[in-house]
Write a protein that holds these residues in place. Structure first.
Motif, short mmCIF file in Angstrom:
data_model
loop_
_atom_site.label_atom_id
_atom_site.label_comp_id
_atom_site.label_asym_id
_atom_site.label_seq_id
_atom_site.Cartn_x
_atom_site.Cartn_y
_atom_site.Cartn_z
N ARG A 59 79.28 -26.49 -50.89
CA ARG A 59 79.52 -27.75 -51.58
C ARG A 59 80.62 -28.54 -50.87
O ARG A 59 81.61 -27.96 -50.41
CB ARG A 59 79.92 -27.50 -53.03
N LEU A 60 80.44 -29.86 -50.83
CA LEU A 60 81.38 -30.73 -50.13
C LEU A 60 81.65 -31.98 -50.96
O LEU A 60 80.72 -32.60 -51.49
CB LEU A 60 80.81 -31.15 -48.77
N ALA A 61 82.93 -32.34 -51.06
CA ALA A 61 83.32 -33.56 -51.79
C ALA A 61 84.63 -34.10 -51.25
O ALA A 61 85.60 -34.32 -51.99
CB ALA A 61 83.42 -33.28 -53.29
N ASP A 62 84.67 -34.29 -49.94
CA ASP A 62 85.84 -34.89 -49.28
C ASP A 62 87.14 -34.13 -49.55
O ASP A 62 88.23 -34.72 -49.57
CB ASP A 62 86.00 -36.35 -49.71
N GLY A 63 87.03 -32.83 -49.79
CA GLY A 63 88.23 -32.02 -50.00
C GLY A 63 88.82 -32.09 -51.39
O GLY A 63 89.87 -31.47 -51.64
N TYR A 64 88.19 -32.81 -52.32
CA TYR A 64 88.74 -32.98 -53.65
C TYR A 64 88.27 -31.84 -54.56
O TYR A 64 87.09 -31.75 -54.89
CB TYR A 64 88.32 -34.33 -54.23
N THR A 65 89.17 -30.97 -54.95
CA THR A 65 89.01 -29.78 -55.79
C THR A 65 88.27 -28.67 -55.04
O THR A 65 87.33 -28.92 -54.28
CB THR A 65 88.30 -30.03 -57.13
N ARG A 66 88.70 -27.45 -55.28
CA ARG A 66 88.05 -26.30 -54.64
C ARG A 66 86.63 -26.12 -55.15
O ARG A 66 85.75 -25.67 -54.40
CB ARG A 66 88.87 -25.03 -54.91
N ARG A 67 86.41 -26.42 -56.43
CA ARG A 67 85.08 -26.19 -57.00
C ARG A 67 84.00 -26.96 -56.26
O ARG A 67 82.85 -26.49 -56.16
CB ARG A 67 85.06 -26.57 -58.49
N THR A 68 84.33 -28.15 -55.78
CA THR A 68 83.33 -28.96 -55.09
C THR A 68 83.48 -28.92 -53.57
O THR A 68 82.85 -29.69 -52.86
CB THR A 68 83.38 -30.42 -55.58
N ASN A 69 84.29 -28.02 -53.08
CA ASN A 69 84.48 -27.86 -51.63
C ASN A 69 84.55 -26.38 -51.27
O ASN A 69 85.44 -25.95 -50.54
CB ASN A 69 85.75 -28.59 -51.17
N SER A 70 83.62 -25.62 -51.79
CA SER A 70 83.64 -24.18 -51.56
C SER A 70 82.23 -23.62 -51.48
O SER A 70 81.25 -24.27 -51.85
CB SER A 70 84.41 -23.47 -52.68
N VAL A 71 82.15 -22.40 -51.00
CA VAL A 71 80.89 -21.67 -50.88
C VAL A 71 80.64 -20.93 -52.19
O VAL A 71 81.50 -20.19 -52.67
CB VAL A 71 80.94 -20.66 -49.72
N ASN A 72 79.46 -21.11 -52.76
CA ASN A 72 79.08 -20.43 -53.99
C ASN A 72 77.91 -19.50 -53.73
O ASN A 72 76.92 -19.89 -53.09
CB ASN A 72 78.71 -21.45 -55.06
N GLU A 78 82.16 -21.55 -41.88
CA GLU A 78 83.41 -22.01 -41.26
C GLU A 78 83.15 -23.18 -40.32
O GLU A 78 83.91 -24.15 -40.28
CB GLU A 78 84.06 -20.85 -40.52
N ALA A 79 82.06 -23.11 -39.56
CA ALA A 79 81.74 -24.19 -38.63
C ALA A 79 81.37 -25.46 -39.39
O ALA A 79 81.76 -26.57 -38.99
CB ALA A 79 80.59 -23.77 -37.71
N LEU A 80 80.63 -25.31 -40.48
CA LEU A 80 80.22 -26.49 -41.25
C LEU A 80 81.43 -27.18 -41.87
O LEU A 80 81.59 -28.41 -41.75
CB LEU A 80 79.24 -26.09 -42.35
N TYR A 81 82.30 -26.40 -42.51
CA TYR A 81 83.47 -27.02 -43.13
C TYR A 81 84.41 -27.60 -42.08
O TYR A 81 85.01 -28.67 -42.28
CB TYR A 81 84.20 -26.01 -44.02
N ALA A 82 84.54 -26.94 -40.95
CA ALA A 82 85.38 -27.46 -39.88
C ALA A 82 84.87 -28.82 -39.39
O ALA A 82 85.67 -29.71 -39.06
CB ALA A 82 85.45 -26.47 -38.72
N SER A 83 83.56 -29.00 -39.38
CA SER A 83 82.99 -30.27 -38.94
C SER A 83 83.33 -31.40 -39.91
O SER A 83 83.22 -32.58 -39.56
CB SER A 83 81.47 -30.15 -38.79
#
Length: 257
Positions: free
Chosen positions: A35-48, A65-70
C-alpha cells in the motif's frame, strides 16, 4: 458473522479494516498487498499479508524494498499475530527495526451490544465537511501536505461511510469519528477528542453514533477497529461500547539497514 470459522472471520475483519482506510495506490505481489499513500501513516504505506503466496520471504522482501525505494519510502511490513514465525527471522536478517506499536483489532457484535446514536452528534455521509476536516487537522497537528493526503484517502473510500462530530453547547466540536461499512462490518477510524474536553464521554458519543448509523442505514451487524495495545484509556472506552473480542494483533517492522 462472528459464528464463522475463526480464520474466515478474521479475514472478513481484515478486509473491512483495509477498505475502511484505503491507500492511494496498491500493488499485489504473491499474496502480499503493498500500500502507498505518499508516506502518510504506516497503515497506508506498508506491506500487508493478505495471502500465503509461494515465493521465499527473502525474495518477496527484496521486491517490496525496491518498490518502496522507488517512491522514496522505506519498506514497512505489517506483521499480524497469525504470520509465519519465519517472517520475523527473515526481517531480522534483513536488518529491519524492532516491532513498532503492537495493536489490537477488536470486534463488537451488535446483537450483544446494540448501538445507540447520540443526539449531540451530527453526521455527514459520503465525505466529511470542512469543519470536520479542519478540526481533525488541528487535533492531529497535520501539516498542509498531510491534510491534502488525508483528504485524498477519504475521497478514495469506495464503501458507504459516515463522519460524526459531537458539538458542545457553544458550537465547538469536541470529538470526531468516522466509519466505513464493508460486508456487514463497519470499520471505525479517526476517533479523536479535543484535549480541552476530555473525560466528558464525547468520543463515546461519536463512536456510538457511527455504529448506530451503520446498523440503521447499511444493515451492519458488527464493528471493528484497531487500537494500540498499551493505550489503556482507549481500550477501556471501546470495551464499554461492546468491543470485547480481540480478533488478532499486529505490529510494524521498518527497514533500517
Amino acid at each position: 458473522m462472528s459464528s464463522l470459522p475463526e480464520d474466515r472471520f478474521s479475514k472478513r475483519v481484515e478486509e473491512a479494516c483495509l477498505n475502511g482506510w484505503p491507500a492511494l495506490r496498491e500493488v499485489v505481489f504473491d499474496g502480499w498487498l503493498l500500500r502507498l499513500a505518499d508516506g502518510y501513516t504506516r497503515r497506508t504505506n506498508s506491506v500487508n499479508l493478505i495471502g500465503v503466496g509461494t515465493l521465499p520471504f527473502d525474495e518477496k522482501l527484496r521486491y517490496c524494498e525496491a518498490l518502496y525505494a522507488s517512491h522514496g519510502l522505506p519498506a514497512i511490513v505489517c506483521v499480524p499475530s497469525t504470520a509465519d514465525p519465519c517472517l520475523s527471522h527473515v526481517l531480522d536478517e534483513r536488518r529491519y527495526g524492532p516491532p513498532e506499536d503492537e495493536s489490537r483489532v477488536l470486534f463488537a457484535d451488535f446483537d450483544k451490544a446494540p448501538p445507540q446514536a447520540s443526539p449531540e452528534a451530527e453526521t455527514e455521509e459520503g465525505l466529511p465537511g470542512a469543519a470536520w476536516l479542519k478540526t481533525l487537522a488541528r487535533l492531529q497537528n497535520q501539516s498542509d501536505q498531510a491534510r491534502r493526503t488525508h483528504r485524498r484517502i477519504l475521497e478514495s473510500l469506495s464503501t458507504s461511510a459516515v463522519f460524526a462530530a459531537v458539538r458542545l453547547p457553544d458550537g465547538q466540536i469536541g470529538a470526531l469519528a468516522y466509519g466505513a461499512v464493508h460486508d456487514g462490518l463497519v470499520c471505525v477510524n479517526s476517533v479523536v477528542t479535543d484535549p480541552a474536553f476530555r473525560r466528558r464521554g464525547l468520543a463515546r458519543k461519536a463512536v456510538s453514533t457511527v455504529l448506530a448509523w451503520a446498523q440503521g442505514s447499511c444493515g451492519a451487524t458488527g464493528a471493528c477497529l484497531s487500537v494500540v495495545a498499551d493505550n489503556a484509556p482507549a481500550v477501556a472506552l471501546y470495551q464499554t461500547l461492546g468491543f470485547g473480542r480481540e480478533v488478532y494483533r499486529y505490529h510494524y517492522r521498518r527497514q533500517i539497514g
